[in-house]
Motif scaffolding. Sequence first.
Motif, PDB file in Angstrom:
ATOM      1  N   ALA C 252       0.821  -1.221   0.000  1.00  0.00           N
ATOM      2  CA  ALA C 252       0.000   0.000   0.000  1.00  0.00           C
ATOM      3  C   ALA C 252       0.852   1.268   0.000  1.00  0.00           C
ATOM      4  O   ALA C 252       0.383   2.327  -0.411  1.00  0.00           O
ATOM      5  CB  ALA C 252      -0.954  -0.004   1.195  1.00  0.00           C
ATOM      6  N   THR C 253       2.102   1.150   0.439  1.00  0.00           N
ATOM      7  CA  THR C 253       2.950   2.354   0.401  1.00  0.00           C
ATOM      8  C   THR C 253       3.156   2.828  -1.034  1.00  0.00           C
ATOM      9  O   THR C 253       3.400   4.011  -1.261  1.00  0.00           O
ATOM     10  CB  THR C 253       4.343   2.122   1.047  1.00  0.00           C
ATOM     11  OG1 THR C 253       5.056   1.116   0.331  1.00  0.00           O
ATOM     12  CG2 THR C 253       4.226   1.737   2.512  1.00  0.00           C
ATOM     13  N   ARG C 254       3.068   1.933  -1.973  1.00  0.00           N
ATOM     14  CA  ARG C 254       3.287   2.305  -3.389  1.00  0.00           C
ATOM     15  C   ARG C 254       2.255   3.296  -3.899  1.00  0.00           C
ATOM     16  O   ARG C 254       2.489   3.979  -4.880  1.00  0.00           O
ATOM     17  CB  ARG C 254       3.260   1.066  -4.289  1.00  0.00           C
ATOM     18  CG  ARG C 254       4.426   0.136  -4.059  1.00  0.00           C
ATOM     19  CD  ARG C 254       4.359  -1.038  -5.027  1.00  0.00           C
ATOM     20  NE  ARG C 254       4.716  -0.640  -6.349  1.00  0.00           N
ATOM     21  CZ  ARG C 254       5.896  -0.855  -6.925  1.00  0.00           C
ATOM     22  NH1 ARG C 254       6.833  -1.496  -6.268  1.00  0.00           N
ATOM     23  NH2 ARG C 254       6.144  -0.446  -8.141  1.00  0.00           N
ATOM     24  N   ASN C 256       1.177   5.645  -2.049  1.00  0.00           N
ATOM     25  CA  ASN C 256       1.382   6.791  -1.158  1.00  0.00           C
ATOM     26  C   ASN C 256       0.478   6.765   0.067  1.00  0.00           C
ATOM     27  O   ASN C 256       0.254   7.794   0.693  1.00  0.00           O
ATOM     28  CB  ASN C 256       1.217   8.114  -1.915  1.00  0.00           C
ATOM     29  CG  ASN C 256       2.294   8.295  -2.975  1.00  0.00           C
ATOM     30  OD1 ASN C 256       3.376   7.733  -2.863  1.00  0.00           O
ATOM     31  ND2 ASN C 256       2.003   9.062  -4.007  1.00  0.00           N
ATOM     32  N   GLN C 257       0.024   5.566   0.412  1.00  0.00           N
ATOM     33  CA  GLN C 257      -0.868   5.433   1.557  1.00  0.00           C
ATOM     34  C   GLN C 257      -0.102   5.177   2.857  1.00  0.00           C
ATOM     35  O   GLN C 257       0.969   4.584   2.853  1.00  0.00           O
ATOM     36  CB  GLN C 257      -1.823   4.253   1.313  1.00  0.00           C
ATOM     37  CG  GLN C 257      -2.937   4.147   2.355  1.00  0.00           C
ATOM     38  CD  GLN C 257      -3.807   2.929   2.147  1.00  0.00           C
ATOM     39  OE1 GLN C 257      -3.573   2.131   1.250  1.00  0.00           O
ATOM     40  NE2 GLN C 257      -4.830   2.781   2.972  1.00  0.00           N
TER      41      GLN C 257
END
Lengths: 460, 460, 460, 460
Positions: C252-254, C256-257
């Motif tokens: 989910a970091t991908r 930008n979360q």
Amino acid sequence: MSVLIKNGRIITAADDYIADIFIEGETISAIGKDLPIKADMTIDASGKLVFPGGIDPHVHLAMPFMGTFSSDTHETGTRAALHGGTTTVIDFVLQKQGHSLKEALADWNSRAKGTTVGDYSFHMAITDFNENTKAEIREMVENEGITSFKTFMAYKGALMIDDSQMIGLMQEVKKQGGMVTVHATNGDVIDYLVAKHKSEGKTAPLYHYLSQPEVTEAEASGRFADMADYTGVPGYIVHMTCEGALNAVRNATRRNQKVFVETCIQYLVLDASLYEQNFEGAKWVMSPPLREKKDQESLWAGINQGLIQVVATDHCPFMWEQKLMGKDDFSKIPNGHPAIENRMELLYSEGVDKGKITLNKYVEVACTNPAKIFGMFPRKGTIAIGSDADIVIFDPNETHTLSAKTHHMNVDYSGYEGWELTGKVKTVLLRGQMAIDDNKCLIDRGYGQFIKRSKVSGKI
Amino acid sequence: MSVLIKNGRIITAADDYIADIFIEGETISAIGKDLPIKADMTIDASGKLVFPGGIDPHVHLAMPFMGTFSSDTHETGTRAALHGGTTTVIDFVLQKQGHSLKEALADWNSRAKGTTVGDYSFHMAITDFNENTKAEIREMVENEGITSFKTFMAYKGALMIDDSQMIGLMQEVKKQGGMVTVHATNGDVIDYLVAKHKSEGKTAPLYHYLSQPEVTEAEASGRFADMADYTGVPGYIVHMTCEGALNAVRNATRRNQKVFVETCIQYLVLDASLYEQNFEGAKWVMSPPLREKKDQESLWAGINQGLIQVVATDHCPFMWEQKLMGKDDFSKIPNGHPAIENRMELLYSEGVDKGKITLNKYVEVACTNPAKIFGMFPRKGTIAIGSDADIVIFDPNETHTLSAKTHHMNVDYSGYEGWELTGKVKTVLLRGQMAIDDNKCLIDRGYGQFIKRSKVSGKI
Amino acid sequence: MSVLIKNGRIITAADDYIADIFIEGETISAIGKDLPIKADMTIDASGKLVFPGGIDPHVHLAMPFMGTFSSDTHETGTRAALHGGTTTVIDFVLQKQGHSLKEALADWNSRAKGTTVGDYSFHMAITDFNENTKAEIREMVENEGITSFKTFMAYKGALMIDDSQMIGLMQEVKKQGGMVTVHATNGDVIDYLVAKHKSEGKTAPLYHYLSQPEVTEAEASGRFADMADYTGVPGYIVHMTCEGALNAVRNATRRNQKVFVETCIQYLVLDASLYEQNFEGAKWVMSPPLREKKDQESLWAGINQGLIQVVATDHCPFMWEQKLMGKDDFSKIPNGHPAIENRMELLYSEGVDKGKITLNKYVEVACTNPAKIFGMFPRKGTIAIGSDADIVIFDPNETHTLSAKTHHMNVDYSGYEGWELTGKVKTVLLRGQMAIDDNKCLIDRGYGQFIKRSKVSGKI
Amino acid sequence: MSVLIKNGRIITAADDYIADIFIEGETISAIGKDLPIKADMTIDASGKLVFPGGIDPHVHLAMPFMGTFSSDTHETGTRAALHGGTTTVIDFVLQKQGHSLKEALADWNSRAKGTTVGDYSFHMAITDFNENTKAEIREMVENEGITSFKTFMAYKGALMIDDSQMIGLMQEVKKQGGMVTVHATNGDVIDYLVAKHKSEGKTAPLYHYLSQPEVTEAEASGRFADMADYTGVPGYIVHMTCEGALNAVRNATRRNQKVFVETCIQYLVLDASLYEQNFEGAKWVMSPPLREKKDQESLWAGINQGLIQVVATDHCPFMWEQKLMGKDDFSKIPNGHPAIENRMELLYSEGVDKGKITLNKYVEVACTNPAKIFGMFPRKGTIAIGSDADIVIFDPNETHTLSAKTHHMNVDYSGYEGWELTGKVKTVLLRGQMAIDDNKCLIDRGYGQFIKRSKVSGKI
Ligand SMILES: [Zn+2]
Ligand SMILES: [Zn+2]
Ligand SMILES: [Zn+2]
Ligand SMILES: [Zn+2]
Ligand SMILES: [Zn+2]
Ligand SMILES: [Zn+2]
Ligand SMILES: [Zn+2]
Ligand SMILES: [Zn+2]
């Protein structure tokens, strides 16, 4: 001369059916149920599988090495290939740094022309990309039928090009309609680890393995994919061995990229535990080295996922005496192992017979995809009207044992000594000629033709 | 009766060659160069492409809906399919919650049997998995030749099963040798958004689109892959539309998993900008909805990456009058659009002719893979000895224009009105019978046969 | 009343220095080198670490269960917490399906008010999201100081809400300035596996573990992140146990979360091998269950990567007699284990002392982040001017042994019986009062205050 | 000498409270509410924010370049830094290939010693790793207080080391307790693109940008992470600019790796559209170049995700006349832009004031993390007892306009000319001395001290 192969179960990359194949001269002219045709020779293939001749797109025959050569010549190597059901091979011409592609090609032709038994083609390895080389790319593609260009991200000072040359090469090859292939390992890191191990007195074959950790291949595979994506050139990674490298290609799918991937039969069936013995491990000293069980699983999965398209060998045999050059220093062991004769039977026995891949997939990765990816299709790689009659008749039930005593490769050990396989090559035709029957080679040195290859689009 | 098709350029998933095809009765009996055979009928295919009959594994014919039915019956739908080069379709039988599979099958048989023009098979949609249903799975596989089981992660209260039922179904289907397919969208989230939009007075077709954001499909595709991986069942995601969902499958490759993926022709060539008009957008109200340009790129890439194996239609046409049921409420618009007749020509024109995919890939995704994945191979899906003589003769150069005025689907609008295509279906044979020629259907209602399907392994 | 703590090594989430702390009344009023101040009481902290009071944001005190309650009341539980250096806890109020939040809150207040020893707050668990509940969200945030709303993706029919309710709740909570937290496991899949194991006669605690495989948590964590991303609500995953779930957050970091993640001390230090004994394994029957060594490594890494922000306990103790309810059926074993007293000392000994995390990180995950994420900062969670004087004086060198014989939790076994720890809580102050000294609790039942919490932004 | 700062709102990486700060000599000795202390000087900070002095760990002062130097000396640069609230900088000593680290350090000392106004430290850039260099690493760490070693994956022939040297360096630095930092771009690819653009007559600043595409940074960042993971050395990527590079670090989290990441203020607030003008774009010619809006979003997200720990400047100013050296050839434009004075105010105005990051995060990335990561903590980077009294008093409401006319950097243009900011540095103390007040610098050249740094563990 005509041949009729009757009642075989014919397998292509797409199909699976029982029929007769009628061959006129060098090509297939009809396929049908009970063909009402008379032929000069009739072969009964009942109960047998009938495959297209195998294509091994990664072999090194009579490769110059430290004043000697890899032990299979174009003659012995392609003859052994035929025994194992491989009718066409692609060998690597190596440019010498500071020299032209033409010189290198002449050198290779001097050994291959007129001596080869099976059909063959050449990749051109670019080890020195400059303005002269750039001009020769077009010649190779347009005049010589050489449309694939091999690069090395390792072996600095001998074969390696840097990323600057790589980008330049990629842009030129794309322009000319070719493909860039790569030995993807981080040579600088490997050089460091080799030197370090040696300085610590660690000289056994095991340290060959430990000098090329998975990360060196994973990193370079990702880097190559990055550059191929940036330039848009069709790219192909040779001899992939490990999960990390496959994951680099999997990651690249997210940006809608397609990179072709080849693995080799040894990486599917052997693992690094073979290095945990004394110098005996030298038999499997190759680059990249054998990996772990988890990597085998990834590679089989990659084949079924469609992310690995080719199973080759990187056949590069050396006599035990040659291997002994590295007795006291793993970095002096000539790299490579013999497999050209074993690939098709090993992949059948370990892959098809054990349920890991289907028959269609078997033909796809061992015969058809190499032909398509490298511009030899539809002449090679399939059983279809008009294609060369390169045909393997295969008994799926016969068991036999691999051994240096019985193999036909010019090397005095087998990497698979004592392995019992299910499924055996019985008869092989090459361009309509009976090439192998009953374990005998029936065609002569020089029968093999050089196959000019066409441009490629990177889509198959 | 025998037919000889002369000199066509024959394309299969693997091959590409010019030859004659000889058909005896319903099957292909010989293929060859200048076959020296006399046939009852001879067709000159010079300059034409010859494809296997297309297989559309996702259609809804005479599907019950709010007291009426999708507007193509098994007769009109399969006839239109034939006009477009699709010789076999797989329709969906829908279990009614609280009722048996047998009842549902009988219901569908009552409409399909004896009326269908082209060949057909059934998927069984499991909407109520319980002990009774579980027992029927085996019957379907063993006795009825129905080996694929469709599930819905949406439409709670009507078609949806929860994840508990899903796991149970997967374990049973795996045991019986079948495949689980899925409409993968998060129905609960969609239900919420539909209700929210309606409560806010947002009733136009655009809100159909906005109620099914990419995340609903991406999430459910990942969840389905997770469950398929856990149970080991062969899994297949129908009508994938978007990058997010494809990325879920790409992520799953990292754990060595293979999930089959189908997209539909409309998701490759249409996009959500069509919803930015008034009620006109209802023509393309389907679930999942059309997506964005970036999703089209991902889907084409997915095909070439080998991660998407099938291009289908989800054909489910409704007359404009039926669409008008949702004039004041997008959620009442019957979902679906007509494409059964257009798939093969659209995919050729937009895919092959524009250089996005190769001819082999075209046949693979439109003909061969559906047959292999769903257990109809080698009878269907290819041109090979012994296979059904389902054959499309295609002019790659003829241009024509799609229109409701000229199409054969029983629906009064076209989703592609005015599209100019390159490449046209000229002649279609179904099991050796001339089915379509010169835009006329030459076979009768009832000619179509139900195709029993075999068990599947999840490997092709 | 004033207190002077002299010469301690003060550790906050950011700082590390030696100084005196001067407390007036309930708060810290000065910090300095050799403060020239007289206080009513002086404590010599030379050679000691001085931490902010620990905050455990995940405990279940006197939680109703099958006619009985988890065995620690608000009194015994918070007293034990104080013994272990935890001065504030957040307990969960559970809405009853069909009932209001207000009723639930009143119920919990009836047990907690006037009985609690340490400070406490409440999360509100939403088990029935509807229009009435929606209206109450605002009241909770604005009037009650309850700004976090717990959801369950498991326990259908009792606690679980479906994804439709989840989206609705998220949108409302976002609007009101709150946070949604989640027990992220796929309850439907677990329900299926529990039923299956029981039907097969597999009733041992081991099957509790095998009914909640990693995929159930990984899937639900990803799904929750998807919904939080779609709605934009600040999201927080409680008690994460495994690599798969952490990877969902990493993925989910991908986009930008940022999703907040809590793990619990037991998942860092215990593993599933504890279930490989007979009923003894019931001591660690909790949900999710303990996992594997590789998961421990992922969790420690997640803390250092900044992807896991909180270490809590999910303290929910049951007497052995209560555990015995599941003697013949693992699904009847009350879920939970005692840890409220052990968290700070275990995390120090296993984390800081063994070099896995720094002192600053220790305070960050055990004290400061819980306060910041849940809106109690800067009153709680740090040592700073104006903050509550909740202070732990800790001997980093003292070793001691955990045991049910000596612990203060109201439960007759320890999950860590016989563990030898390095580092011990010596003195604890709560709002300026000496709460614990020399293993004795010096404050009374009822001293604990309810801490109203402020709105949150999801950024810390 | 003593100072009392009264009633400021003190912000650290963890805390936020209103109090007085009492400074004795160079360090902070007490913090408290209404401290009853008399000081030599009292500053009223009511209504102001009080931050720790900023630390800019990436500046180039008086950097030798083509016979000239970057235009800020250690004197002018650190003075400007102080005006902008940055009290400590870390400058880069550059080893000359073929020369020792000691020589380089002496060279830098000759310019910095006795001239610097603010405090400073040095990174040592390793441009030639060999046995001699290896021996000097230990000296640097043990004797010189230089514990971070910068590497370049670009600038072949001048600064670049290859991956072999990189691995060797990493293993040595790990052994000595240091950190390896990296300019992560693929220099070979950039060199190729620069040469190509020039050969095509493309000489404008825009081609500087187009010669360093995102992939060059993404690739090298991934490669560096791979090598850091293999060797286990603490690694730090300087001046990250783009989503692709951040994704490389995100991918690395899956193998439980932590890589530190620094971005620079310009990459957060400027984008590549600035290159779409004529030579004016030279103002922002730096390496890596400015990127796209989507990259800004990724970087802000990376900060909040905890994956980016530091915001620096890579301050390297050149006079317009110096920039003109590249008027006809972008590759001759000296790389760099002035920002040392603007970082703290820009980050506040664009980050905190616009709600992108919290106040605590602001201090964390601009002050505390640089100190912790590089071994200057707790002396530098925070407001705590015993720490250096490096303090910034900041008016969060005052607006002002950036301009070359008013800035204090020795450069005749501003990269932010005319930008209106909210929030202004009012007063700065350095080790207890009033350094800046009312836009005047009150300390002298030579006041600045060299800060020896300690070993690092790679955990903060
Ligand atoms: Zn190689
Ligand atoms: Zn090779
Ligand atoms: Zn559907
Ligand atoms: Zn459908
Ligand atoms: Zn829970
Ligand atoms: Zn809980
Ligand atoms: Zn740089
Ligand atoms: Zn720099």
